[in-house]
Scaffold this motif. Structure first.
Motif, PDB file in Angstrom:
ATOM      1  N   PRO A   1       0.804  -1.229   0.000  1.00  0.00           N
ATOM      2  CA  PRO A   1       0.000   0.000   0.000  1.00  0.00           C
ATOM      3  C   PRO A   1       0.833   1.274   0.000  1.00  0.00           C
ATOM      4  O   PRO A   1       0.342   2.337  -0.379  1.00  0.00           O
ATOM      5  N   TRP A   2       2.110   1.180   0.376  1.00  0.00           N
ATOM      6  CA  TRP A   2       2.958   2.378   0.406  1.00  0.00           C
ATOM      7  C   TRP A   2       3.666   2.628  -0.920  1.00  0.00           C
ATOM      8  O   TRP A   2       4.454   3.575  -1.038  1.00  0.00           O
ATOM      9  N   ALA A   3       3.424   1.779  -1.920  1.00  0.00           N
ATOM     10  CA  ALA A   3       4.156   1.907  -3.188  1.00  0.00           C
ATOM     11  C   ALA A   3       3.372   2.772  -4.173  1.00  0.00           C
ATOM     12  O   ALA A   3       2.336   2.353  -4.673  1.00  0.00           O
ATOM     13  N   PRO A   4       3.851   3.957  -4.499  1.00  0.00           N
ATOM     14  CA  PRO A   4       3.155   4.833  -5.448  1.00  0.00           C
ATOM     15  C   PRO A   4       3.544   4.494  -6.882  1.00  0.00           C
ATOM     16  O   PRO A   4       4.411   5.150  -7.484  1.00  0.00           O
ATOM     17  N   LEU A   5       2.913   3.458  -7.455  1.00  0.00           N
ATOM     18  CA  LEU A   5       3.303   3.009  -8.797  1.00  0.00           C
ATOM     19  C   LEU A   5       3.164   4.130  -9.814  1.00  0.00           C
ATOM     20  O   LEU A   5       2.248   4.937  -9.767  1.00  0.00           O
ATOM     21  N   GLY A   6       4.105   4.164 -10.741  1.00  0.00           N
ATOM     22  CA  GLY A   6       4.121   5.192 -11.781  1.00  0.00           C
ATOM     23  C   GLY A   6       5.358   4.992 -12.629  1.00  0.00           C
ATOM     24  O   GLY A   6       6.022   3.952 -12.549  1.00  0.00           O
ATOM     25  N   PRO A   7       5.723   5.969 -13.447  1.00  0.00           N
ATOM     26  CA  PRO A   7       6.874   5.815 -14.331  1.00  0.00           C
ATOM     27  C   PRO A   7       8.176   5.511 -13.601  1.00  0.00           C
ATOM     28  O   PRO A   7       9.071   4.858 -14.158  1.00  0.00           O
ATOM     29  N   ARG A   8       8.314   5.980 -12.354  1.00  0.00           N
ATOM     30  CA  ARG A   8       9.580   5.790 -11.649  1.00  0.00           C
ATOM     31  C   ARG A   8       9.497   4.762 -10.522  1.00  0.00           C
ATOM     32  O   ARG A   8      10.506   4.479  -9.870  1.00  0.00           O
TER      33      ARG A   8
ATOM     34  N   ARG B   1      12.954   8.654  -2.410  1.00  0.00           N
ATOM     35  CA  ARG B   1      13.530   8.119  -1.183  1.00  0.00           C
ATOM     36  C   ARG B   1      12.776   6.847  -0.804  1.00  0.00           C
ATOM     37  O   ARG B   1      11.546   6.850  -0.748  1.00  0.00           O
ATOM     38  N   VAL B   2      13.541   5.796  -0.537  1.00  0.00           N
ATOM     39  CA  VAL B   2      12.961   4.539  -0.059  1.00  0.00           C
ATOM     40  C   VAL B   2      13.199   4.501   1.444  1.00  0.00           C
ATOM     41  O   VAL B   2      14.340   4.411   1.903  1.00  0.00           O
ATOM     42  N   HIS B   3      12.118   4.579   2.188  1.00  0.00           N
ATOM     43  CA  HIS B   3      12.234   4.744   3.635  1.00  0.00           C
ATOM     44  C   HIS B   3      12.174   3.413   4.368  1.00  0.00           C
ATOM     45  O   HIS B   3      11.322   2.570   4.098  1.00  0.00           O
ATOM     46  N   ARG B   4      13.103   3.254   5.307  1.00  0.00           N
ATOM     47  CA  ARG B   4      13.034   2.194   6.302  1.00  0.00           C
ATOM     48  C   ARG B   4      12.832   2.874   7.652  1.00  0.00           C
ATOM     49  O   ARG B   4      12.821   4.096   7.744  1.00  0.00           O
ATOM     50  N   ARG B   5      12.660   2.066   8.688  1.00  0.00           N
ATOM     51  CA  ARG B   5      12.471   2.697  10.005  1.00  0.00           C
ATOM     52  C   ARG B   5      13.722   3.476  10.409  1.00  0.00           C
ATOM     53  O   ARG B   5      13.638   4.508  11.066  1.00  0.00           O
ATOM     54  N   GLU B   6      14.872   2.952   9.977  1.00  0.00           N
ATOM     55  CA  GLU B   6      16.129   3.628  10.298  1.00  0.00           C
ATOM     56  C   GLU B   6      16.777   4.085   8.993  1.00  0.00           C
ATOM     57  O   GLU B   6      17.478   3.330   8.340  1.00  0.00           O
ATOM     58  N   GLY B   7      16.496   5.290   8.574  1.00  0.00           N
ATOM     59  CA  GLY B   7      17.153   5.832   7.401  1.00  0.00           C
ATOM     60  C   GLY B   7      16.387   5.625   6.110  1.00  0.00           C
ATOM     61  O   GLY B   7      15.263   5.107   6.087  1.00  0.00           O
ATOM     62  N   HIS B   8      17.032   6.036   5.010  1.00  0.00           N
ATOM     63  CA  HIS B   8      16.408   5.908   3.708  1.00  0.00           C
ATOM     64  C   HIS B   8      17.494   5.731   2.641  1.00  0.00           C
ATOM     65  O   HIS B   8      18.679   6.006   2.873  1.00  0.00           O
TER      66      HIS B   8
ATOM     67  N   ARG C   1      24.941  -3.009  -4.286  1.00  0.00           N
ATOM     68  CA  ARG C   1      24.962  -2.851  -2.829  1.00  0.00           C
ATOM     69  C   ARG C   1      23.707  -3.486  -2.242  1.00  0.00           C
ATOM     70  O   ARG C   1      22.643  -3.506  -2.875  1.00  0.00           O
ATOM     71  N   PHE C   2      23.832  -3.980  -1.011  1.00  0.00           N
ATOM     72  CA  PHE C   2      22.693  -4.584  -0.325  1.00  0.00           C
ATOM     73  C   PHE C   2      22.423  -3.824   0.973  1.00  0.00           C
ATOM     74  O   PHE C   2      23.362  -3.530   1.728  1.00  0.00           O
ATOM     75  N   GLU C   3      21.164  -3.513   1.199  1.00  0.00           N
ATOM     76  CA  GLU C   3      20.722  -2.941   2.465  1.00  0.00           C
ATOM     77  C   GLU C   3      19.615  -3.850   2.963  1.00  0.00           C
ATOM     78  O   GLU C   3      18.464  -3.766   2.529  1.00  0.00           O
ATOM     79  N   LEU C   4      19.972  -4.754   3.878  1.00  0.00           N
ATOM     80  CA  LEU C   4      19.082  -5.846   4.270  1.00  0.00           C
ATOM     81  C   LEU C   4      18.768  -5.807   5.766  1.00  0.00           C
ATOM     82  O   LEU C   4      19.484  -5.189   6.555  1.00  0.00           O
ATOM     83  N   GLY C   5      17.693  -6.487   6.109  1.00  0.00           N
ATOM     84  CA  GLY C   5      17.357  -6.632   7.522  1.00  0.00           C
ATOM     85  C   GLY C   5      16.233  -5.748   8.006  1.00  0.00           C
ATOM     86  O   GLY C   5      15.753  -5.917   9.132  1.00  0.00           O
ATOM     87  N   GLU C   6      15.811  -4.793   7.190  1.00  0.00           N
ATOM     88  CA  GLU C   6      14.727  -3.900   7.607  1.00  0.00           C
ATOM     89  C   GLU C   6      13.646  -3.855   6.548  1.00  0.00           C
ATOM     90  O   GLU C   6      13.934  -3.884   5.347  1.00  0.00           O
ATOM     91  N   LYS C   7      12.401  -3.747   6.991  1.00  0.00           N
ATOM     92  CA  LYS C   7      11.308  -3.593   6.042  1.00  0.00           C
ATOM     93  C   LYS C   7      11.279  -2.177   5.487  1.00  0.00           C
ATOM     94  O   LYS C   7      11.567  -1.217   6.202  1.00  0.00           O
ATOM     95  N   VAL C   8      10.925  -2.073   4.218  1.00  0.00           N
ATOM     96  CA  VAL C   8      10.640  -0.759   3.637  1.00  0.00           C
ATOM     97  C   VAL C   8       9.248  -0.342   4.078  1.00  0.00           C
ATOM     98  O   VAL C   8       8.305  -1.145   4.088  1.00  0.00           O
ATOM     99  N   ILE C   9       9.089   0.906   4.452  1.00  0.00           N
ATOM    100  CA  ILE C   9       7.789   1.369   4.940  1.00  0.00           C
ATOM    101  C   ILE C   9       7.176   2.448   4.057  1.00  0.00           C
ATOM    102  O   ILE C   9       5.985   2.763   4.204  1.00  0.00           O
ATOM    103  N   ALA C  10       7.951   3.011   3.139  1.00  0.00           N
ATOM    104  CA  ALA C  10       7.388   4.036   2.261  1.00  0.00           C
ATOM    105  C   ALA C  10       8.352   4.351   1.134  1.00  0.00           C
ATOM    106  O   ALA C  10       9.562   4.142   1.246  1.00  0.00           O
TER     107      ALA C  10
ATOM    108  N   LYS D   1      18.373   6.697  -1.470  1.00  0.00           N
ATOM    109  CA  LYS D   1      17.992   7.560  -2.587  1.00  0.00           C
ATOM    110  C   LYS D   1      18.027   6.775  -3.904  1.00  0.00           C
ATOM    111  O   LYS D   1      18.842   5.872  -4.088  1.00  0.00           O
ATOM    112  N   ALA D   2      17.133   7.147  -4.797  1.00  0.00           N
ATOM    113  CA  ALA D   2      17.089   6.497  -6.110  1.00  0.00           C
ATOM    114  C   ALA D   2      16.337   7.397  -7.071  1.00  0.00           C
ATOM    115  O   ALA D   2      15.560   8.262  -6.647  1.00  0.00           O
ATOM    116  N   ASP D   3      16.576   7.188  -8.376  1.00  0.00           N
ATOM    117  CA  ASP D   3      15.705   7.857  -9.342  1.00  0.00           C
ATOM    118  C   ASP D   3      14.674   6.897  -9.927  1.00  0.00           C
ATOM    119  O   ASP D   3      13.726   7.310 -10.582  1.00  0.00           O
ATOM    120  N   THR D   4      14.900   5.585  -9.705  1.00  0.00           N
ATOM    121  CA  THR D   4      13.936   4.571 -10.131  1.00  0.00           C
ATOM    122  C   THR D   4      13.848   3.505  -9.044  1.00  0.00           C
ATOM    123  O   THR D   4      14.863   3.125  -8.450  1.00  0.00           O
TER     124      THR D   4
END
Length: 405
Positions: A118-125, A225-232, A203-212, A234-237
């Motif tokens: 539900p937190w995924a805003p599908l679109g071109p990016r 920005r791909v948000h986890r509980r601790e940090g985020h 690169r791998f960023e593992l161990g936390e759920k994405v929340i937004a 950055k990406a363009d896609t």
């Protein structure tokens, strides 16, 4: 079981097409109607995350059967027509345009669809990859991408990561709650695969759920920005690759037996009298009798052949042993049976550090599965150990424990 006069197959992927093809191969003379939700000719999905996505293949090369081929098989083909309901009593399917198609036997082969949180805003990016349209759209996007974030460390996420690197995407990050494909590979082989990706700069960023996923504030709205509980991150896609679910929504009012993993079938693909199912839409008994939904092409085709034989009155049941493969950076992974999941793991060929190896998995009593990396022969040989259901062989017990290798 009396051979039907008219078979209606709902779903034009590999399972649906294989039912049709096998019926004709076995000489079925009756009417066959094949309906599919998408407009395209039936196509194969394994290439969508690899050859089609990388543009190494033209889209048409993934086609399973053209309209002309199906016409030659005497199939009534209806594409671009989603099924919206099933009436068991009437043995009929109602389509989105209001048409009702009745048949003597109905085969459900509607496959699965991508999970979209539900937190995924599908679109071109922010995209998913499930259909040919998805693959072509993502391929265009990756051509302009510099920073790619892939949410999901399963096979699809890793194949997209590998393809993105071959396309020259400089910054690729995989996010997930567990190590790459660990649930099917186990800890040691997963670590080997992770190392292969890291050698390519992933690169791998593992161990936390994405929340937004959100647009960055300020001057660059193109940045995500791909948000986890601790940090985020950055990406363009962003690619969402967090799994798939059986496409059973259109069956909600049908009163068919449907479980968490889809339509429940027996080893002949039977659901209720007059209704069969095959492929990713159903949960089929494995060797141990456990109902499982398997997302692999070979398994879908084997289930579909079993359904066709049953429709023709053949006395054949399919003992499902899942088989899968994946290509990443020229590495070919192949898996057979039930693997990972905390099972015992023994190297039966090669070494984990090498370019080729095979690992057998077991439950202490018998071999339940095998995974090979660039080891087709060893993997094929070990299949017999899985399918035979024999006790854990002495020569495997004496092999090297993979976690001590």
């Amino acid at each position: 079981m009396r051979v039907p006069g008219h078979v209606l197959v709902v779903g034009a992927g590999i399972a649906g097409f294989t039912v049709v093809d096998e019926l004709r191969r076995q000489g079925f003379p009756g009417i066959i109607t094949l309906v599919g939700e998408e407009e395209e000719d039936p196509y194969d999905r394994p290439a969508l995350s690899k050859q089609v996505l990388s543009r190494a293949w033209a889209p048409a090369r993934s086609t399973i059967a053209t309209r002309q081929t199906l016409e030659g098989l005497g199939v009534d083909l209806i594409l671009g027509a989603p099924a919206v309901s099933l009436d068991i009593g009437r043995r009929s399917v109602t389509m989105g345009d209001g048409r009702e198609i009745c048949a003597d036997e109905i085969v459900i082969a509607t496959g699965s669809h991508a999970v979209v949180p539900p937190w995924a805003p599908l679109g071109p990016r922010v995209q998913v990859l499930r259909t040919l349209h998805d693959s072509l759209s993502l391929s265009q996007t990756l051509g302009k991408c510099r920073q790619l974030a892939i949410i999901g460390s399963g096979v699809l996420g890793l194949e997209v990561a590998a393809t993105a690197k071959t396309l020259g995407v400089s910054d690729v990050t995989v996010l997930g709650t567990s190590e790459p494909m660990q649930h099917v590979l186990g800890q040691a082989v997963s670590a080997r695969l992770r190392a292969a990706h890291e050698e390519q700069g992933v690169r791998f960023e593992l161990g936390e759920k994405v929340i937004a996923v959100s647009a960055s504030p300020g001057r660059s709205q193109r940045q995500l920005r791909v948000h986890r509980r601790e940090g985020h991150t950055k990406a363009d896609t962003v690619v969402i690759a967090v799994g798939a679910r059986a496409s059973v929504g259109w069956l909600a009012a049908s009163r068919l037996p449907i479980g968490r993993d889809g339509v429940l079938v027996d080893r002949r693909g039977r659901v209720v009298p007059g209704i069969h199912a095959a492929g990713e839409v159903c949960a089929w008994p494995d060797l141990g009798g456990q109902l499982r939904r398997v997302e692999h092409r070979t398994t879908a085709a084997e289930q579909a052949r079993a359904v066709a034989w049953d429709l023709l009155g053949g006395d054949v049941s399919y003992e499902m042993i899942p088989f899968w493969w994946s290509d990443q950076y020229g590495l070919r992974l192949q898996g057979y049976g039930t693997t990972g999941g905390g099972r015992e793991e023994f190297i039966i060929a090669g070494t984990l550090a090498g370019s080729s190896f095979a690992v057998a998995y077991g439950d202490g009593r018998r071999v339940t599965g095998v995974v090979g990396l660039n080891a087709a022969k060893a993997t094929r040989t070990a299949r017999e150990l899985v399918s035979s259901g024999h006790a854990w062989p002495p020569h495997i017990s004496q092999a090297r424990d993979v976690n001590r290798a």
